[in-house]
Enzyme design. Sequence first.
Site, PDB file in Angstrom:
ATOM      1  CB  CYS A  12      -0.840   0.037   1.269  1.00  0.00           C
ATOM      2  SG  CYS A  12      -1.977  -1.359   1.403  1.00  0.00           S
TER       3      CYS A  12
ATOM      4  N   GLY B 154      -1.467   1.417  -4.848  1.00  0.00           N
ATOM      5  CA  GLY B 154      -2.778   0.910  -4.467  1.00  0.00           C
ATOM      6  C   GLY B 154      -3.874   1.712  -5.119  1.00  0.00           C
TER       7      GLY B 154
ATOM      8  CG  ASN C 188       3.223  -0.829   2.521  1.00  0.00           C
ATOM      9  OD1 ASN C 188       2.560  -1.737   2.022  1.00  0.00           O
ATOM     10  ND2 ASN C 188       4.357  -0.415   2.008  1.00  0.00           N
ATOM     11  N   GLY C 189       2.044  -3.436   4.528  1.00  0.00           N
ATOM     12  CA  GLY C 189       2.668  -4.721   4.842  1.00  0.00           C
ATOM     13  C   GLY C 189       1.617  -5.729   5.228  1.00  0.00           C
TER      14      GLY C 189
ATOM     15  CE1 TYR D 150       3.929  -3.968 -11.747  1.00  0.00           C
ATOM     16  CE2 TYR D 150       3.420  -4.479  -9.462  1.00  0.00           C
ATOM     17  CZ  TYR D 150       3.018  -4.061 -10.711  1.00  0.00           C
ATOM     18  OH  TYR D 150       1.705  -3.728 -10.935  1.00  0.00           O
TER      19      TYR D 150
ATOM     20  CB  THR E   8       7.388  -1.932 -14.380  1.00  0.00           C
ATOM     21  OG1 THR E   8       6.202  -1.408 -13.790  1.00  0.00           O
ATOM     22  CG2 THR E   8       8.447  -2.053 -13.304  1.00  0.00           C
TER      23      THR E   8
ATOM     24  CG  ASP F 262       6.344  -7.790 -18.258  1.00  0.00           C
ATOM     25  OD1 ASP F 262       6.546  -6.671 -17.739  1.00  0.00           O
ATOM     26  OD2 ASP F 262       5.214  -8.302 -18.314  1.00  0.00           O
ATOM     27  CG  ASP F 263       7.763  -5.851 -14.279  1.00  0.00           C
ATOM     28  OD1 ASP F 263       7.358  -6.599 -13.395  1.00  0.00           O
ATOM     29  OD2 ASP F 263       6.995  -5.197 -15.015  1.00  0.00           O
TER      30      ASP F 263
HETATM   31  C1  PCP Z   1       2.574  -5.923 -14.287  1.00  0.00           C
HETATM   32  C2  PCP Z   1       3.993  -6.252 -14.617  1.00  0.00           C
HETATM   33  C3  PCP Z   1       3.910  -7.385 -15.617  1.00  0.00           C
HETATM   34  C4  PCP Z   1       2.732  -8.182 -15.174  1.00  0.00           C
HETATM   35  C5  PCP Z   1       1.830  -7.223 -14.435  1.00  0.00           C
HETATM   36  C6  PCP Z   1       3.144  -9.401 -14.375  1.00  0.00           C
HETATM   37  O1  PCP Z   1       2.063  -4.947 -15.129  1.00  0.00           O
HETATM   38  O2  PCP Z   1       4.697  -5.160 -15.109  1.00  0.00           O
HETATM   39  O3  PCP Z   1       3.678  -6.892 -16.911  1.00  0.00           O
HETATM   40  O4  PCP Z   1       2.046 -10.085 -13.789  1.00  0.00           O
HETATM   41  P1  PCP Z   1       1.279 -11.282 -14.492  1.00  0.00           P
HETATM   42  O5  PCP Z   1       2.304 -12.278 -14.934  1.00  0.00           O
HETATM   43  O6  PCP Z   1       0.441 -11.840 -13.372  1.00  0.00           O
HETATM   44  O7  PCP Z   1       0.454 -10.761 -15.610  1.00  0.00           O
HETATM   45  P2  PCP Z   1       1.156  -3.736 -14.583  1.00  0.00           P
HETATM   46  O8  PCP Z   1       0.598  -4.072 -13.241  1.00  0.00           O
HETATM   47  O9  PCP Z   1       0.149  -3.368 -15.582  1.00  0.00           O
HETATM   48  O10 PCP Z   1       2.150  -2.536 -14.285  1.00  0.00           O
HETATM   49  P3  PCP Z   1       3.177  -1.673 -15.161  1.00  0.00           P
HETATM   50  O11 PCP Z   1       2.458  -1.028 -16.303  1.00  0.00           O
HETATM   51  O12 PCP Z   1       3.683  -0.714 -14.159  1.00  0.00           O
HETATM   52  O13 PCP Z   1       4.277  -2.573 -15.637  1.00  0.00           O
END
Ligand code: PCP
Length: 506
Positions: A2, A28, A101-102, A260, A306, A368-369
Amino acid sequence: MCGIVGAVSTSAVNQDLYDALMVLQHRGQDAAGIMTSHAGRVYLRKANGLVKDVFRTEHMLRLQGNMGIGHVRYPTAGSTSAAEAQPFYVNSPYGLAIVHNGNLVNADVLKQDLMQSDHRHINTDSDSEVLLNVFAHELQQLTKQVLTPEIIFQAISGVYQRCLGAYAVVIMIVGYGMVAFRDPHGIRPLIYGKRQSITQPGRMEHCFASESTLFDSLHYQIVGDVKPGEAIFVSLAGEVSQQLCTDRVAYNPCLFEYVYLARPDSVIDKILVYQFRTFLGKTLAEKIQRQFLDHDIDVVIPIPETSCSTALTLAQSLGLHYREGFVKNRYVGRTFIMPGQQTRRKSVRQKLTTIVSEFQGKNVLLVDDSIVRGTTSREIVQMARDAGAKKVYFASAAPEVRYPNVYGIDMPAANELVAHGRNVEQIREKIGADWLVFQDLSALYAAAKQGNPDILHYEDSVFTGNYITGGVTVDYLENLAQLRGDIAKNSGQQLDNTQIIDLYNS
Ligand code: PCP
Protein backbone atom coordinates in the site's frame (compact mmCIF):
# COMPACT_ATOMS: atom_id res chain seq x y z
CA MET A 1 1.77 -3.26 -0.71
CA CYS A 2 0.00 0.00 0.00
CA GLY A 3 1.14 3.59 0.08
CA ILE A 4 1.32 5.51 3.35
CA VAL A 5 2.11 9.09 4.33
CA GLY A 6 2.06 11.15 7.52
CA ALA A 7 2.88 14.83 8.11
CA VAL A 8 3.28 17.21 11.04
CA SER A 9 3.26 20.72 9.67
CA THR A 10 2.85 24.35 10.71
CA SER A 11 -0.16 24.89 8.47
CA ALA A 12 -3.00 22.77 7.11
CA VAL A 13 -1.77 19.39 5.81
CA ASN A 14 -4.83 18.30 3.81
CA GLN A 15 -3.53 19.40 0.40
CA ASP A 16 -0.04 17.99 0.99
CA LEU A 17 -1.52 14.64 2.00
CA TYR A 18 -3.74 14.58 -1.08
CA ASP A 19 -0.78 15.42 -3.33
CA ALA A 20 1.31 12.75 -1.63
CA LEU A 21 -1.37 10.10 -2.19
CA MET A 22 -1.54 11.06 -5.87
CA VAL A 23 2.20 10.32 -6.12
CA LEU A 24 1.70 7.02 -4.28
CA GLN A 25 -1.30 5.93 -6.35
CA HIS A 26 0.73 3.23 -8.15
CA ARG A 27 0.99 1.40 -4.79
CA GLY A 28 -2.78 0.91 -4.47
CA GLN A 29 -5.78 1.70 -6.62
CA ASP A 30 -8.48 0.12 -4.51
CA ALA A 31 -9.25 2.66 -1.77
CA ALA A 32 -7.88 5.87 -0.30
CA GLY A 33 -8.18 7.72 3.00
CA ILE A 34 -6.95 10.70 4.98
CA MET A 35 -7.35 11.50 8.67
CA THR A 36 -6.31 14.83 10.12
CA SER A 37 -6.31 16.18 13.66
CA HIS A 38 -7.12 19.67 14.87
CA ALA A 39 -7.81 21.01 18.36
CA GLY A 40 -8.33 17.57 19.87
CA ARG A 41 -10.68 16.37 17.13
CA VAL A 42 -10.04 13.99 14.22
CA TYR A 43 -11.47 14.32 10.72
CA LEU A 44 -11.70 11.35 8.37
CA ARG A 45 -12.49 10.71 4.74
CA LYS A 46 -11.99 7.24 3.28
CA ALA A 47 -13.74 5.31 0.53
CA ASN A 48 -13.14 2.82 -2.26
CA GLY A 49 -11.73 4.34 -5.44
CA LEU A 50 -8.81 6.31 -6.83
CA VAL A 51 -7.50 9.33 -4.92
CA LYS A 52 -8.98 11.79 -7.41
CA ASP A 53 -12.43 10.20 -7.00
CA VAL A 54 -12.43 9.72 -3.23
CA PHE A 55 -11.66 13.33 -2.28
CA ARG A 56 -13.98 16.12 -3.41
CA THR A 57 -13.69 19.75 -2.34
CA GLU A 58 -16.27 19.26 0.42
CA HIS A 59 -14.15 16.44 1.93
CA MET A 60 -10.94 18.40 1.64
CA LEU A 61 -12.44 21.37 3.46
CA ARG A 62 -13.49 19.13 6.34
CA LEU A 63 -9.98 17.66 6.74
CA GLN A 64 -8.73 20.35 9.12
CA GLY A 65 -5.46 20.46 11.03
CA ASN A 66 -1.69 20.62 10.83
CA MET A 67 -1.19 16.91 11.43
CA GLY A 68 -2.53 14.01 9.39
CA ILE A 69 -1.99 10.61 7.81
CA GLY A 70 -3.01 9.14 4.45
CA HIS A 71 -3.24 5.75 2.77
CA VAL A 72 -3.83 4.17 -0.63
CA ARG A 73 -4.94 0.56 -0.42
CA TYR A 74 -3.96 -2.48 -2.35
CA PRO A 75 -5.84 -5.29 -0.68
CA THR A 76 -3.80 -8.24 0.62
CA ALA A 77 -5.55 -8.93 3.92
CA GLY A 78 -9.08 -8.32 5.00
CA SER A 79 -11.82 -7.57 2.52
CA THR A 80 -12.11 -4.90 -0.14
CA SER A 81 -14.99 -3.13 1.59
CA ALA A 82 -14.80 0.61 2.20
CA ALA A 83 -14.98 -0.04 5.96
CA GLU A 84 -11.55 -1.66 5.71
CA ALA A 85 -9.97 1.27 3.94
CA GLN A 86 -7.42 3.07 6.11
CA PRO A 87 -6.76 5.05 8.33
CA PHE A 88 -8.15 3.05 11.26
CA TYR A 89 -8.93 4.85 14.51
CA VAL A 90 -9.26 3.73 18.12
CA ASN A 91 -10.28 6.16 20.83
CA SER A 92 -8.20 4.85 23.72
CA PRO A 93 -5.63 5.75 24.85
CA TYR A 94 -5.53 9.39 23.64
CA GLY A 95 -7.11 8.72 20.24
CA LEU A 96 -4.84 6.78 17.88
CA ALA A 97 -5.01 6.39 14.11
CA ILE A 98 -2.89 4.12 11.92
CA VAL A 99 -1.78 3.78 8.32
CA HIS A 100 0.05 0.54 7.60
CA ASN A 101 1.83 -1.02 4.64
CA GLY A 102 2.67 -4.72 4.84
CA ASN A 103 1.10 -7.78 6.36
CA LEU A 104 1.24 -9.46 9.77
CA VAL A 105 1.71 -13.21 9.55
CA ASN A 106 0.44 -13.81 13.10
CA ALA A 107 -2.64 -11.58 12.88
CA ASP A 108 -5.05 -14.40 13.80
CA VAL A 109 -3.25 -15.26 17.03
CA LEU A 110 -2.90 -11.58 17.91
CA LYS A 111 -6.59 -11.02 17.28
CA GLN A 112 -7.52 -13.81 19.67
CA ASP A 113 -5.13 -12.45 22.32
CA LEU A 114 -6.50 -8.96 21.91
CA MET A 115 -10.06 -10.13 22.35
CA GLN A 116 -9.52 -12.70 25.12
CA SER A 117 -6.68 -11.24 27.20
CA ASP A 118 -6.64 -7.54 26.38
CA HIS A 119 -10.44 -7.23 26.07
CA ARG A 120 -10.24 -5.23 22.88
CA HIS A 121 -12.84 -5.46 20.16
CA ILE A 122 -11.67 -5.90 16.56
CA ASN A 123 -14.35 -4.99 14.08
CA THR A 124 -12.81 -6.00 10.74
CA ASP A 125 -10.66 -8.70 9.14
CA SER A 126 -7.83 -6.21 8.64
CA ASP A 127 -4.44 -6.96 10.20
CA SER A 128 -3.87 -3.20 10.35
CA GLU A 129 -6.68 -2.85 12.88
CA VAL A 130 -5.00 -5.63 14.86
CA LEU A 131 -1.66 -3.82 14.73
CA LEU A 132 -3.26 -0.57 15.92
CA ASN A 133 -4.87 -2.35 18.86
CA VAL A 134 -1.63 -4.08 19.84
CA PHE A 135 0.04 -0.66 19.97
CA ALA A 136 -2.94 0.83 21.83
CA HIS A 137 -2.81 -1.96 24.42
CA GLU A 138 0.95 -1.63 24.92
CA LEU A 139 0.64 2.14 25.31
CA GLN A 140 -2.31 1.85 27.68
CA GLN A 141 -0.30 -0.40 29.98
CA LEU A 142 2.45 2.21 30.25
CA THR A 143 0.65 5.53 30.43
CA LYS A 144 0.02 6.09 34.06
CA GLN A 145 1.46 9.62 33.87
CA VAL A 146 2.36 12.11 31.14
CA LEU A 147 2.96 10.68 27.67
CA THR A 148 6.62 10.98 26.65
CA PRO A 149 8.56 9.76 23.59
CA GLU A 150 10.23 7.17 25.86
CA ILE A 151 6.87 5.67 26.76
CA ILE A 152 5.87 5.59 23.09
CA PHE A 153 9.13 3.81 22.21
CA GLN A 154 8.56 1.31 25.01
CA ALA A 155 5.11 0.58 23.61
CA ILE A 156 6.67 0.02 20.18
CA SER A 157 9.17 -2.43 21.73
CA GLY A 158 6.08 -4.31 22.90
CA VAL A 159 4.71 -4.24 19.33
CA TYR A 160 8.00 -5.68 18.03
CA GLN A 161 7.77 -8.50 20.56
CA ARG A 162 4.24 -9.42 19.55
CA CYS A 163 3.93 -8.67 15.82
CA LEU A 164 5.51 -10.91 13.18
CA GLY A 165 5.63 -9.90 9.53
CA ALA A 166 6.06 -6.80 7.43
CA TYR A 167 4.94 -3.42 8.74
CA ALA A 168 5.84 0.11 7.82
CA VAL A 169 3.58 2.23 9.99
CA VAL A 170 2.63 5.79 10.86
CA ILE A 171 0.46 6.28 13.94
CA MET A 172 -1.06 9.62 14.86
CA ILE A 173 -1.51 10.27 18.59
CA VAL A 174 -4.18 12.94 19.00
CA GLY A 175 -2.92 15.97 20.87
CA TYR A 176 0.69 14.73 20.92
CA GLY A 177 2.16 14.03 17.47
CA MET A 178 2.95 11.06 15.28
CA VAL A 179 5.26 8.09 15.39
CA ALA A 180 6.65 6.21 12.39
CA PHE A 181 8.24 2.78 12.64
CA ARG A 182 9.32 -0.12 10.49
CA ASP A 183 9.44 -3.84 11.28
CA PRO A 184 12.75 -5.33 12.50
CA HIS A 185 13.60 -6.56 8.97
CA GLY A 186 12.64 -3.31 7.22
CA ILE A 187 10.67 -5.28 4.63
CA ARG A 188 8.43 -2.44 3.42
CA PRO A 189 9.93 1.01 2.79
CA LEU A 190 9.43 4.12 4.92
CA ILE A 191 11.29 7.37 4.32
CA TYR A 192 11.57 10.48 6.47
CA GLY A 193 11.81 14.01 5.10
CA LYS A 194 11.68 17.55 6.48
CA ARG A 195 11.44 21.13 5.21
CA GLN A 196 11.50 24.70 6.51
CA SER A 197 8.15 26.17 7.45
CA ILE A 198 7.14 29.14 5.31
CA THR A 199 4.60 30.47 7.80
CA GLN A 200 6.79 30.09 10.91
CA PRO A 201 10.44 30.79 10.03
CA GLY A 202 12.85 28.64 12.02
CA ARG A 203 10.32 25.81 12.45
CA MET A 204 10.64 22.55 10.54
CA GLU A 205 7.84 20.48 9.03
CA HIS A 206 8.08 16.68 8.95
CA CYS A 207 6.82 13.96 6.65
CA PHE A 208 7.01 10.16 6.45
CA ALA A 209 6.15 8.30 3.25
CA SER A 210 6.46 4.96 1.47
CA GLU A 211 8.51 6.43 -1.38
CA SER A 212 10.96 9.29 -1.68
CA THR A 213 9.58 10.68 -4.94
CA LEU A 214 6.87 12.70 -3.28
CA PHE A 215 9.42 14.62 -1.19
CA ASP A 216 10.64 16.23 -4.39
CA SER A 217 7.24 17.43 -5.44
CA LEU A 218 6.35 18.62 -1.93
CA HIS A 219 9.75 20.30 -1.44
CA TYR A 220 10.90 18.14 1.47
CA GLN A 221 14.53 17.17 1.90
CA ILE A 222 15.15 13.51 2.50
CA VAL A 223 16.55 12.86 5.97
CA GLY A 224 16.81 9.12 5.37
CA ASP A 225 15.09 5.76 5.58
CA VAL A 226 13.47 4.79 8.85
CA LYS A 227 15.74 1.94 9.91
CA PRO A 228 14.48 -1.57 10.61
CA GLY A 229 13.32 -1.69 14.22
CA GLU A 230 13.56 2.07 14.58
CA ALA A 231 10.82 4.49 15.65
CA ILE A 232 10.77 8.25 15.03
CA PHE A 233 8.39 10.44 17.01
CA VAL A 234 7.54 14.00 15.94
CA SER A 235 5.61 16.09 18.46
CA LEU A 236 2.95 18.62 17.45
CA ALA A 237 5.56 21.32 18.13
CA GLY A 238 7.94 19.64 15.69
CA GLU A 239 10.40 18.12 18.20
CA VAL A 240 11.94 14.90 16.93
CA SER A 241 13.01 11.87 19.00
CA GLN A 242 14.16 8.58 17.58
CA GLN A 243 15.17 5.25 19.00
CA LEU A 244 15.93 1.70 18.03
CA CYS A 245 13.20 -0.22 19.82
CA THR A 246 14.47 -3.77 19.45
CA ASP A 247 17.88 -5.39 19.36
CA ARG A 248 16.70 -8.16 17.04
CA VAL A 249 17.17 -6.26 13.79
CA ALA A 250 18.28 -7.36 10.33
CA TYR A 251 18.25 -5.18 7.21
CA ASN A 252 16.20 -7.19 4.67
CA PRO A 253 14.11 -4.94 2.37
CA CYS A 254 11.80 -6.56 -0.16
CA LEU A 255 13.49 -7.20 -3.55
CA PHE A 256 10.18 -7.01 -5.39
CA GLU A 257 9.91 -3.30 -4.52
CA TYR A 258 12.83 -2.71 -6.89
CA VAL A 259 11.62 -5.17 -9.51
CA TYR A 260 8.07 -3.85 -9.85
CA LEU A 261 6.32 -2.14 -6.96
CA ALA A 262 8.16 1.17 -6.59
CA ARG A 263 8.33 4.09 -8.98
CA PRO A 264 11.56 4.25 -11.01
CA ASP A 265 12.39 7.69 -9.59
CA SER A 266 12.26 6.48 -5.98
CA VAL A 267 15.26 5.79 -3.78
CA ILE A 268 14.62 3.03 -1.26
CA ASP A 269 17.23 2.10 1.32
CA LYS A 270 19.76 4.13 -0.71
CA ILE A 271 19.09 2.17 -3.92
CA LEU A 272 17.82 4.19 -6.89
CA VAL A 273 15.09 2.02 -8.38
CA TYR A 274 15.82 3.21 -11.93
CA GLN A 275 19.50 2.22 -11.67
CA PHE A 276 18.51 -1.17 -10.28
CA ARG A 277 16.25 -1.78 -13.28
CA THR A 278 18.74 -0.58 -15.89
CA PHE A 279 21.43 -2.80 -14.36
CA LEU A 280 19.09 -5.77 -14.86
CA GLY A 281 19.07 -5.00 -18.60
CA LYS A 282 22.83 -5.57 -18.78
CA THR A 283 22.78 -8.83 -16.83
CA LEU A 284 19.85 -10.13 -18.84
CA ALA A 285 21.67 -9.29 -22.08
CA GLU A 286 24.71 -11.22 -20.83
CA LYS A 287 22.53 -14.23 -20.06
CA ILE A 288 20.94 -14.12 -23.51
CA GLN A 289 24.39 -13.97 -25.09
CA ARG A 290 25.45 -16.98 -23.06
CA GLN A 291 22.32 -19.04 -23.77
CA PHE A 292 21.46 -17.98 -27.31
CA LEU A 293 24.78 -17.08 -28.89
CA ASP A 294 23.42 -17.16 -32.44
CA HIS A 295 20.10 -15.49 -31.67
CA ASP A 296 18.17 -13.95 -34.54
CA ILE A 297 16.39 -11.16 -32.61
CA ASP A 298 15.55 -8.18 -34.86
CA VAL A 299 14.12 -5.85 -32.27
CA VAL A 300 13.62 -5.47 -28.48
CA ILE A 301 10.15 -4.40 -27.36
CA PRO A 302 9.25 -3.57 -23.73
CA ILE A 303 5.92 -4.40 -22.14
CA PRO A 304 5.16 -1.00 -20.69
CA GLU A 305 5.62 0.38 -18.28
CA THR A 306 7.82 -0.98 -15.52
CA SER A 307 10.06 -2.98 -17.87
CA CYS A 308 11.00 -0.05 -20.13
CA SER A 309 14.24 0.89 -18.32
CA THR A 310 15.44 -2.73 -18.33
CA ALA A 311 14.49 -3.32 -21.99
CA LEU A 312 16.35 -0.20 -23.17
CA THR A 313 19.63 -1.23 -21.53
CA LEU A 314 19.16 -4.79 -22.71
CA ALA A 315 18.77 -3.61 -26.31
CA GLN A 316 21.80 -1.32 -26.04
CA SER A 317 23.90 -4.12 -24.54
CA LEU A 318 22.95 -6.49 -27.36
CA GLY A 319 23.41 -3.78 -30.01
CA LEU A 320 19.78 -4.10 -31.10
CA HIS A 321 16.99 -1.64 -31.88
CA TYR A 322 14.61 -0.73 -29.04
CA ARG A 323 11.11 -0.05 -30.33
CA GLU A 324 7.85 0.79 -28.61
CA GLY A 325 5.59 -1.85 -30.12
CA PHE A 326 2.94 -1.67 -27.42
CA VAL A 327 1.01 1.46 -26.53
CA LYS A 328 -0.26 1.68 -22.99
CA ASN A 329 -3.59 3.31 -22.32
CA ARG A 330 -2.66 5.58 -19.44
CA TYR A 331 -6.21 5.57 -18.09
CA VAL A 332 -6.12 1.85 -17.29
CA GLY A 333 -4.37 1.20 -13.99
CA ARG A 334 -1.66 -1.31 -13.14
CA THR A 335 -3.16 -4.70 -13.89
CA PHE A 336 -1.15 -6.65 -11.35
CA ILE A 337 -2.55 -4.72 -8.43
CA MET A 338 -6.15 -5.27 -9.52
CA PRO A 339 -8.06 -7.74 -7.39
CA GLY A 340 -9.30 -10.85 -9.25
CA GLN A 341 -7.95 -12.78 -12.20
CA GLN A 342 -10.84 -12.05 -14.57
CA THR A 343 -10.46 -8.29 -14.09
CA ARG A 344 -6.71 -8.54 -14.64
CA ARG A 345 -7.08 -10.56 -17.88
CA LYS A 346 -9.61 -8.22 -19.38
CA SER A 347 -7.51 -5.24 -18.39
CA VAL A 348 -4.38 -6.43 -20.23
CA ARG A 349 -6.21 -6.19 -23.59
CA GLN A 350 -7.71 -2.85 -22.63
CA LYS A 351 -4.37 -1.57 -21.38
CA LEU A 352 -2.08 -2.52 -24.24
CA THR A 353 -2.45 -2.32 -28.01
CA THR A 354 0.09 -3.07 -30.72
CA ILE A 355 1.70 -0.89 -33.38
CA VAL A 356 1.63 -3.46 -36.18
CA SER A 357 4.59 -2.03 -38.13
CA GLU A 358 6.92 -2.84 -35.22
CA PHE A 359 6.05 -6.55 -35.34
CA GLN A 360 5.34 -7.39 -38.98
CA GLY A 361 7.82 -9.92 -40.34
CA LYS A 362 10.20 -9.49 -37.37
CA ASN A 363 11.70 -11.71 -34.70
CA VAL A 364 10.86 -9.77 -31.55
CA LEU A 365 12.21 -10.05 -28.02
CA LEU A 366 9.53 -8.96 -25.54
CA VAL A 367 10.81 -7.82 -22.15
CA ASP A 368 8.76 -7.67 -18.97
CA ASP A 369 9.79 -6.87 -15.40
CA SER A 370 8.37 -10.14 -14.11
CA ILE A 371 6.04 -13.01 -14.91
CA VAL A 372 3.72 -13.68 -11.99
CA ARG A 373 0.47 -15.34 -12.95
CA GLY A 374 1.42 -15.24 -16.62
CA THR A 375 -1.72 -13.26 -17.46
CA THR A 376 0.15 -10.48 -19.22
CA SER A 377 2.76 -12.60 -20.98
CA ARG A 378 0.21 -15.05 -22.43
CA GLU A 379 -1.93 -12.25 -23.86
CA ILE A 380 1.03 -10.25 -25.07
CA VAL A 381 2.75 -13.10 -26.92
CA GLN A 382 -0.50 -13.76 -28.78
CA MET A 383 -0.92 -10.05 -29.55
CA ALA A 384 2.62 -9.94 -30.99
CA ARG A 385 1.83 -12.91 -33.24
CA ASP A 386 -1.50 -11.36 -34.27
CA ALA A 387 0.45 -8.21 -35.23
CA GLY A 388 2.58 -10.28 -37.63
CA ALA A 389 5.72 -11.19 -35.64
CA LYS A 390 7.65 -14.13 -37.15
CA LYS A 391 9.14 -15.30 -33.86
CA VAL A 392 8.26 -14.12 -30.34
CA TYR A 393 10.97 -14.47 -27.70
CA PHE A 394 10.38 -13.45 -24.09
CA ALA A 395 12.71 -12.21 -21.33
CA SER A 396 11.78 -11.61 -17.70
CA ALA A 397 13.88 -9.11 -15.73
CA ALA A 398 13.13 -11.08 -12.56
CA PRO A 399 13.66 -14.76 -11.82
CA GLU A 400 10.74 -17.20 -11.72
CA VAL A 401 8.14 -16.14 -9.12
CA ARG A 402 7.41 -19.52 -7.56
CA TYR A 403 6.19 -18.89 -4.02
CA PRO A 404 3.36 -16.91 -2.43
CA ASN A 405 4.02 -13.57 -0.80
CA VAL A 406 2.99 -13.12 2.82
CA TYR A 407 4.40 -9.63 3.35
CA GLY A 408 1.86 -7.46 1.58
CA ILE A 409 1.99 -8.36 -2.12
CA ASP A 410 -1.12 -9.96 -3.56
CA MET A 411 0.33 -13.36 -4.49
CA PRO A 412 -1.46 -15.51 -1.94
CA ALA A 413 -1.71 -18.90 -3.69
CA ALA A 414 1.19 -20.87 -5.14
CA ASN A 415 -1.02 -22.61 -7.70
CA GLU A 416 -1.90 -19.24 -9.27
CA LEU A 417 1.76 -18.56 -10.09
CA VAL A 418 2.64 -19.79 -13.56
CA ALA A 419 6.20 -20.74 -12.47
CA HIS A 420 5.10 -22.74 -9.44
CA GLY A 421 6.04 -26.37 -10.01
CA ARG A 422 7.04 -25.69 -13.64
CA ASN A 423 10.45 -25.51 -15.27
CA VAL A 424 11.35 -22.85 -17.83
CA GLU A 425 10.33 -25.04 -20.77
CA GLN A 426 6.91 -25.71 -19.24
CA ILE A 427 6.40 -22.00 -18.53
CA ARG A 428 7.44 -21.19 -22.11
CA GLU A 429 4.84 -23.59 -23.38
CA LYS A 430 2.21 -22.05 -21.10
CA ILE A 431 2.80 -18.50 -22.34
CA GLY A 432 3.33 -19.58 -25.95
CA ALA A 433 6.73 -17.96 -26.61
CA ASP A 434 9.39 -19.38 -28.97
CA TRP A 435 12.00 -19.17 -26.24
CA LEU A 436 11.98 -17.75 -22.74
CA VAL A 437 14.71 -16.53 -20.46
CA PHE A 438 14.58 -15.53 -16.78
CA GLN A 439 17.02 -13.36 -14.87
CA ASP A 440 19.14 -15.11 -12.21
CA LEU A 441 18.54 -14.18 -8.57
CA SER A 442 22.25 -13.40 -8.21
CA ALA A 443 21.76 -10.59 -10.78
CA LEU A 444 19.09 -8.99 -8.58
CA TYR A 445 21.50 -9.10 -5.64
CA ALA A 446 24.26 -7.60 -7.82
CA ALA A 447 21.92 -4.80 -8.94
CA ALA A 448 21.03 -4.01 -5.33
CA LYS A 449 24.67 -4.15 -4.25
CA GLN A 450 25.53 -1.43 -6.78
CA GLY A 451 23.19 0.90 -4.91
CA ASN A 452 23.82 -0.21 -1.35
CA PRO A 453 26.74 -2.55 -0.62
CA ASP A 454 25.84 -2.68 3.09
CA ILE A 455 22.67 -4.74 2.72
CA LEU A 456 23.64 -8.37 2.43
CA HIS A 457 20.32 -10.17 2.37
CA TYR A 458 16.92 -9.21 0.99
CA GLU A 459 13.39 -10.42 1.53
CA ASP A 460 13.30 -12.65 -1.56
CA SER A 461 10.66 -15.22 -0.61
CA VAL A 462 8.71 -15.06 -3.90
CA PHE A 463 11.81 -16.43 -5.64
CA THR A 464 13.17 -18.73 -2.93
CA GLY A 465 10.33 -19.70 -0.58
CA ASN A 466 12.48 -18.50 2.34
CA TYR A 467 10.32 -16.48 4.77
CA ILE A 468 12.71 -14.49 6.96
CA THR A 469 10.32 -13.53 9.76
CA GLY A 470 9.44 -17.07 10.71
CA GLY A 471 5.86 -17.94 11.59
CA VAL A 472 5.01 -18.98 8.01
CA THR A 473 3.95 -22.61 8.22
CA VAL A 474 2.43 -24.89 5.57
CA ASP A 475 -0.91 -24.48 7.35
CA TYR A 476 -0.55 -20.70 7.23
CA LEU A 477 0.12 -20.77 3.47
CA GLU A 478 -2.80 -23.14 2.81
CA ASN A 479 -5.13 -20.96 4.83
CA LEU A 480 -3.91 -17.82 3.03
CA ALA A 481 -4.48 -19.40 -0.37
CA GLN A 482 -8.01 -20.37 0.61
CA LEU A 483 -8.89 -17.00 2.06
CA ARG A 484 -7.18 -14.74 -0.42
CA GLY A 485 -6.69 -16.69 -3.65
CA ASP A 486 -8.54 -15.88 -6.83
CA ILE A 487 -11.01 -18.68 -6.20
CA ALA A 488 -11.96 -17.04 -2.91
CA LYS A 489 -12.16 -13.64 -4.61
CA ASN A 490 -14.55 -15.11 -7.15
CA SER A 491 -16.58 -17.02 -4.57
CA GLY A 492 -19.33 -14.44 -4.82
CA GLN A 493 -19.99 -15.97 -8.24
CA GLN A 494 -20.27 -19.50 -6.73
CA LEU A 495 -17.88 -21.17 -9.16
CA ASP A 496 -18.24 -24.91 -9.49
CA ASN A 497 -15.24 -27.23 -9.91
CA THR A 498 -15.29 -27.12 -13.70
CA GLN A 499 -15.29 -23.34 -13.70
CA ILE A 500 -12.39 -23.29 -11.23
CA ILE A 501 -10.34 -25.57 -13.48
CA ASP A 502 -11.25 -23.35 -16.45
CA LEU A 503 -10.10 -20.29 -14.55
CA TYR A 504 -6.62 -21.74 -14.12
CA ASN A 505 -6.38 -23.24 -17.59
CA SER A 506 -7.62 -20.21 -19.45
C1 PCP B 1 2.57 -5.92 -14.29
C2 PCP B 1 3.99 -6.25 -14.62
C3 PCP B 1 3.91 -7.39 -15.62
C4 PCP B 1 2.73 -8.18 -15.17
C5 PCP B 1 1.83 -7.22 -14.44
C6 PCP B 1 3.14 -9.40 -14.38
O1 PCP B 1 2.06 -4.95 -15.13
O2 PCP B 1 4.70 -5.16 -15.11
O3 PCP B 1 3.68 -6.89 -16.91
O4 PCP B 1 2.05 -10.08 -13.79
P1 PCP B 1 1.28 -11.28 -14.49
O5 PCP B 1 2.30 -12.28 -14.93
O6 PCP B 1 0.44 -11.84 -13.37
O7 PCP B 1 0.45 -10.76 -15.61
P2 PCP B 1 1.16 -3.74 -14.58
O8 PCP B 1 0.60 -4.07 -13.24
O9 PCP B 1 0.15 -3.37 -15.58
O10 PCP B 1 2.15 -2.54 -14.28
P3 PCP B 1 3.18 -1.67 -15.16
O11 PCP B 1 2.46 -1.03 -16.30
O12 PCP B 1 3.68 -0.71 -14.16
O13 PCP B 1 4.28 -2.57 -15.64
